[in-house]
Motif scaffolding. Sequence first.
Motif, PDB file in Angstrom:
ATOM      1  N   PRO B 237       0.546  -1.114  -0.208  1.00 41.64           N
ATOM      2  CA  PRO B 237      -0.102   0.164   0.320  1.00 41.64           C
ATOM      3  C   PRO B 237       1.043   1.125  -0.473  1.00 41.64           C
ATOM      4  N   THR B 238       1.781   1.047   0.976  1.00 42.08           N
ATOM      5  CA  THR B 238       2.994   2.322   0.544  1.00 42.08           C
ATOM      6  C   THR B 238       3.836   2.906  -0.670  1.00 42.08           C
ATOM      7  N   LEU B 239       3.556   1.192  -1.488  1.00 44.48           N
ATOM      8  CA  LEU B 239       4.542   1.636  -2.515  1.00 44.48           C
ATOM      9  C   LEU B 239       3.581   2.243  -3.067  1.00 44.48           C
ATOM     10  N   ASN B 240       2.512   1.649  -3.187  1.00 40.00           N
ATOM     11  CA  ASN B 240       1.464   2.670  -4.388  1.00 40.00           C
ATOM     12  C   ASN B 240       0.733   3.730  -3.906  1.00 40.00           C
ATOM     13  N   LEU B 241       1.232   4.740  -2.631  1.00 40.33           N
ATOM     14  CA  LEU B 241       0.429   5.394  -1.995  1.00 40.33           C
ATOM     15  C   LEU B 241       1.991   6.250  -2.333  1.00 40.33           C
ATOM     16  N   LEU B 242       3.785   5.903  -2.593  1.00 41.03           N
ATOM     17  CA  LEU B 242       4.470   6.581  -3.091  1.00 41.03           C
ATOM     18  C   LEU B 242       4.110   6.847  -4.970  1.00 41.03           C
ATOM     19  N   GLY B 243       3.361   6.664  -5.620  1.00 46.09           N
ATOM     20  CA  GLY B 243       3.397   6.078  -6.926  1.00 46.09           C
ATOM     21  C   GLY B 243       2.338   7.701  -6.954  1.00 46.09           C
ATOM     22  N   VAL B 244       1.716   6.881  -6.181  1.00 47.29           N
ATOM     23  CA  VAL B 244       0.553   9.074  -6.215  1.00 47.29           C
ATOM     24  C   VAL B 244       0.669   9.803  -6.008  1.00 47.29           C
ATOM     25  N   MET B 245       2.086   9.902  -4.964  1.00 46.38           N
ATOM     26  CA  MET B 245       2.715  11.472  -4.828  1.00 46.38           C
ATOM     27  C   MET B 245       3.624  11.685  -5.487  1.00 46.38           C
ATOM     28  N   ILE B 246       4.222  11.075  -6.137  1.00 44.25           N
ATOM     29  CA  ILE B 246       5.107  11.241  -6.955  1.00 44.25           C
ATOM     30  C   ILE B 246       4.115  11.853  -7.464  1.00 44.25           C
ATOM     31  N   ALA B 247       3.140  11.260  -8.661  1.00 47.99           N
ATOM     32  CA  ALA B 247       3.043  12.381  -9.480  1.00 47.99           C
ATOM     33  C   ALA B 247       2.312  13.946  -8.647  1.00 47.99           C
ATOM     34  N   PHE B 248       1.612  13.806  -7.379  1.00 46.08           N
ATOM     35  CA  PHE B 248       1.385  14.941  -6.674  1.00 46.08           C
ATOM     36  C   PHE B 248       1.992  15.887  -6.666  1.00 46.08           C
ATOM     37  N   LEU B 249       3.679  15.165  -6.585  1.00 49.80           N
ATOM     38  CA  LEU B 249       4.779  15.985  -6.389  1.00 49.80           C
ATOM     39  C   LEU B 249       4.778  17.205  -7.445  1.00 49.80           C
ATOM     40  N   ILE B 250       4.787  16.169  -9.234  1.00 48.25           N
ATOM     41  CA  ILE B 250       5.264  16.177 -10.226  1.00 48.25           C
ATOM     42  C   ILE B 250       4.435  18.102  -9.913  1.00 48.25           C
ATOM     43  N   GLY B 251       3.466  18.191  -9.088  1.00 48.41           N
ATOM     44  CA  GLY B 251       2.065  19.241  -9.871  1.00 48.41           C
ATOM     45  C   GLY B 251       2.834  20.080  -8.707  1.00 48.41           C
ATOM     46  N   GLY B 252       3.008  19.648  -7.225  1.00 47.59           N
ATOM     47  CA  GLY B 252       2.809  20.410  -5.802  1.00 47.59           C
ATOM     48  C   GLY B 252       4.497  21.074  -6.173  1.00 47.59           C
ATOM     49  N   SER B 253       5.216  20.934  -6.611  1.00 52.98           N
ATOM     50  CA  SER B 253       6.663  21.130  -6.956  1.00 52.98           C
ATOM     51  C   SER B 253       6.585  23.005  -6.747  1.00 52.98           C
ATOM     52  N   VAL B 254       5.171  22.577  -8.241  1.00 50.49           N
ATOM     53  CA  VAL B 254       4.985  24.195  -8.717  1.00 50.49           C
ATOM     54  C   VAL B 254       5.459  25.809  -7.301  1.00 50.49           C
ATOM     55  N   VAL B 255       4.564  25.933  -6.682  1.00 54.50           N
ATOM     56  CA  VAL B 255       4.847  26.435  -5.407  1.00 54.50           C
ATOM     57  C   VAL B 255       6.185  26.858  -4.792  1.00 54.50           C
ATOM     58  N   VAL B 256       6.799  26.266  -4.734  1.00 50.17           N
ATOM     59  CA  VAL B 256       8.240  26.012  -3.891  1.00 50.17           C
ATOM     60  C   VAL B 256       9.164  26.504  -5.299  1.00 50.17           C
ATOM     61  N   GLU B 257       8.662  26.129  -5.911  1.00 51.43           N
ATOM     62  CA  GLU B 257       9.935  26.249  -7.418  1.00 51.43           C
ATOM     63  C   GLU B 257       9.243  28.182  -7.799  1.00 51.43           C
ATOM     64  N   ILE B 258       8.882  28.939  -7.106  1.00 52.10           N
ATOM     65  CA  ILE B 258       8.221  29.790  -7.068  1.00 52.10           C
ATOM     66  C   ILE B 258       8.837  30.869  -6.003  1.00 52.10           C
ATOM     67  N   VAL B 259       8.804  30.358  -4.927  1.00 49.54           N
ATOM     68  CA  VAL B 259       9.341  30.784  -4.234  1.00 49.54           C
ATOM     69  C   VAL B 259      10.384  30.566  -3.759  1.00 49.54           C
ATOM     70  N   TYR B 260      11.226  29.788  -4.230  1.00 51.35           N
ATOM     71  CA  TYR B 260      12.459  29.888  -3.827  1.00 51.35           C
ATOM     72  C   TYR B 260      13.489  30.202  -5.875  1.00 51.35           C
ATOM     73  N   ALA B 261      12.332  30.691  -6.695  1.00 50.66           N
ATOM     74  CA  ALA B 261      13.416  30.883  -7.760  1.00 50.66           C
ATOM     75  C   ALA B 261      13.704  29.970  -8.619  1.00 50.66           C
ATOM     76  N   VAL B 262      13.537  28.353  -8.206  1.00 49.16           N
ATOM     77  CA  VAL B 262      14.524  27.681  -8.963  1.00 49.16           C
ATOM     78  C   VAL B 262      13.408  26.798 -10.423  1.00 49.16           C
ATOM     79  N   PRO B 263      14.090  27.924 -11.534  1.00 52.35           N
ATOM     80  CA  PRO B 263      13.389  27.668 -12.976  1.00 52.35           C
ATOM     81  C   PRO B 263      13.598  26.045 -13.254  1.00 52.35           C
ATOM     82  N   GLY B 264      12.679  25.535 -12.603  1.00 46.08           N
ATOM     83  CA  GLY B 264      11.966  23.848 -13.146  1.00 46.08           C
ATOM     84  C   GLY B 264      10.453  24.440 -13.855  1.00 46.08           C
ATOM     85  N   LEU B 265      10.579  23.058 -13.835  1.00 53.37           N
ATOM     86  CA  LEU B 265       8.917  22.677 -14.677  1.00 53.37           C
ATOM     87  C   LEU B 265       7.466  23.570 -13.834  1.00 53.37           C
TER      88      LEU B 265
END
Lengths: 502, 312, 284
Positions: B237-265
């Motif tokens: 179950p954790t492996l599955n959750l991790l998959g979901v979380m990676i997908a979530f992080l791909i989008g969720g990284s938006v905010v930190v990329e803006i705050v820390y001026a990391v030029p990413g996706l």
Amino acid sequence: MKPALTRMLLASAASLLFIAAPALADKIRIGSPYQTSTLDPMRSAAAGSIETFGQLYSRLLRIDEAGQLAPGLAETWEVSEDGKIITLTLRDAKFSNGEPITAEDVVFSLLRVRDTPDSAYPAPIQTLDTAEAVDASTVKLTLKHAFAPFLGNLEVFNAGIVSKADVEARGEAAFVENVVTSGPYMVEAWIPNDRLIIAPNPNYWRTGFPKNEGAELIEIPAATTRVSMLLSGELDVVRDVPWSQVAEVTANPGYAMPMEPSTVVYVGLLNHARPPFDNIAVRQAAAMALDTAAIAQAVTFGAAKPANSTIPNTLKYYDPDLKVNGFDPAAAKAMIDSSGYDGSELTILVSESAESEQQAVLMQALWAQIGLKAKIEKADAGTFWSRLTSGDYDATPTWYYNETTDPDLAVRWALCGACGNNAYYTFYANPEVDKLVEQGAAELDETKRAAIYAEMQRITTTEVSQIPIYYPPFANAYSTALHGLGMTPALQWTLEGATLDK
Amino acid sequence: MHYLTFIGRRLLHIVPVLIGISLVSFLLVMLVPGDPVRLVLGPRATDDAVAAMREAWGLDRSLLSQYLTYVGNVVQGNLGDSLKYRLPVWDLIAQYLPRTAFLIGYVLAMTVPVTVLLAVTAARREGDWPDQVIRLLSVLGMTIPVFWLAVIFARLFGIQLGWFPVSGYGEGFLGHLHHLFLPAVSTSLWLAPVLTRNLRGALVQQMDADYVAACRAKGLPERLIFRRHILPNSVLPTLNLLGVMIAFLIGGSVVVEIVYAVPGLGALMIGAVLGRDYFVIQGLTLVYALVTVLVTLVIDLLTAAIDPRTVG
Amino acid sequence: MTETSAINLPARDRPRLKKGTIELAIGVLIVGAWILAAAGAGIVAPADPNALDLAAVLAPPGPAHLMGTDNLGRDILSRVIHGARIDIWMGFIGVLAPLCIGVLVGLVSGYYGGMTDTILMRLVDITVAFPFFILVIAIVGLLGPGLANYFVALGLVAWVAYARLVRAEVLVVKRLEFVQAAKALGFPDRAILFRHVLPNVLGSITIYAWTDAVMVILAGASLGFLGLGAQPPTAEWGVMISDGQPYIVQAWWICFFPGLAMVTLSLGFILISDGLSRRLRVSQ
């Protein structure tokens, strides 16, 4: 053996850490919210690209440190008696690739901006009739009619000279890789949506310039992040420090905020095409209800000057003595009551910027006090522009700036109803003003011009073509290790003369 | 069912999903109001220039014809050009993908060990004080907005203490680690609680399972039961959750990329959405979706390999 | 559960509350208090949340303004209390809309199976493929900022979690005897679905929904930070926090108090979710 190995490992780890230090330590690092979206001077008239074009492409004339027109690529110029023919003699200058800059290049560059269908901003050289290369170093420009601001317009950001041979050979690719430039800098690397790195152009015509190793123009949308980067030493210059953080930055001895004058003016646009602002009494009441001094104080903490005229206060012929529709809530209330305004709710359109939002909130509250009801609708920039241009709003706090200190472009943009954009999309149209706009441009006598523009300001401010709110300075912060860097009213960095202490 | 057949069937499932994804990413930007051209050309652009550019980019053509062109190009691996930069969208994405990927990898490397440690501690002492403390902390971690935390961290560790840079991506591997430390920690502080709660939940559930009671009845030491039986059964179950979380992080990284001026996706995405850079939004959502599909596929195949029962 | 509890039977003689009751009680207390404050905002709040006072901008917390004022002189306490309306509403609608869609899809998909199931599940796969936040940003960014568009985005995106959850539960419940019996007795599908299947899956949905509400509020706050949040001058906690962050050194109270409000409300939601799940697990 073992200690030696440990030492070696430590040393290599340390060296890795040193590699991690920025390799571009000698460049001036400029942080700005505005992006470089293209390196082709014809392709954009948006802040960000404007600043970049100035560093890459020399114009025929330049603005010197005193703000006066000075020789640029043209060493001398002559204007005919009737003001219609301008003959310029080019200096011996070279592009960054070592090729000479000729009259052919000048003709090509100017006509390209004027004639390409999707050229972003042909307005400054619209009056150019023909351009002719008399010989390799002489350009003859013929105007459709006498046009006072023309020389000044030759200094505008998109009048930069590009290489005819290169652009004809490579097309749009000429502005993506190995860009040939005529200005103080060349492109070292362009990383769209991140930064532009520029290096000195060894063939730049001004000997001894640029005085530095180049710069990094870094794009940082979040305002607090820009300030954090400045304070932690990751930037040398920051454009647009939020007003709320100005005090904090200036309190730090390592940074200076000279608050350079800009040609920016914040205005409240009113939609004249539909009720209630088609009624002059409602417009005047709306203007008189706004305590612009209090707004300037609340939003900019007193950094901006309350505005009294429809044009920026740094332009030639600006009238500081104009005083109409001043703050008077009681009179405004009386005017609203007798105006026939039916009490229906207005829409204040606002784009997503903290500054505009605060103005909208203040506008709403101050108008409520005289019985003018309004709701605020926030829109992203894309929707904002399509709603503004199609007249789908009642009022909106926004701003504009002028490329030159001559008022011609400003009045064409903001006040003229017959110049293509309906007086900044307010749909204000006064034939008398439109006539004055053309008269002012064609008049070559300084005193008479001044009178024309004063009259224009008087009429439009009285009729409330839009509500002038305040004149902000540039809230730029500079590290004290930097010398000689500033921003001209026309949004250009004086980068070529700047030096950075090491 | 045979493992290979399973893989085949799983791949076959992806086809309609891909078609759907292409349609969604296309319609997403085409059906909404707003004018991209004005933003590209600048506010003072003339109406003629705006019309000329719309025509040049085919934005005045019918939806269907634009979609067919889009799909035709995508199949050939061409995501089109950015309206704003006039550069191939794929070049833009390829430039920023490694940065976001590095950030996500960094976050996971930080989060997973901490999560396992905390969840195991909490589960083994369920209801005891370590469990209560961990649960309280994880609830707090989940409820603090990431951008707020990020602003505070930049202030404290970047400016006040000067330990870490508050922006950028840095040079070289160690440079990346150094520059992305604050962004990674800020994200991790939110992610770890989510994962910990779930893993703890899974562990506790396993501890109630019948087979554990059977083990206990046999008199096996608790420690052994936990390590040999409960933990492995909680991995899936954790492996599955991790998959979901990676997908979530791909989008969720938006905010930190803006705050820390990391030029990413994420930063590219925000710029494209606000600037209505249609083809970048299309290309990015498409790439995001494909990455997510790929991650899910890998997780599914891993799950099937670990636990053949799920194949059926 | 301690290590020895399974071998030595738990002490039943001591009167003990059911597991999870304490969490549930605290959670309900917190959330209840916020709902009360929100409902009575007009009475509880000391001032009009949008009333400007340019003579008292950035006033620190004190007797006149318990939580201070913001950059336009608005009373933060009043804005926080009125903001509760928006944020509770946001959590409520933001969860309810996707929940309804998701439950419906999950019920139909799981109960009927076959082609319906295949099509609906592919739809789920497609939606899941887009990272949640990216899709929300794209939709809100393109439709325009504001709460209404945020709900639209959530409705379009967030239902999949519920659909999957419900479908999985339905697949189990479907095989239970009483459902089979109802089917055999010729009850209409709709009646079986809503009277017999739905009540059985509600438990796990409720637990998830409370945590989901936290996500909805947090993601909403992030949108505010990106400039895509509620319309001004609406007092919404997320927007208040992000608008206040440039003042963090000068006037910490502007973003501290809305932040505190957000943390406590979320805490209440999570405690309810936790409490419910523990009680449910014990009762099964």
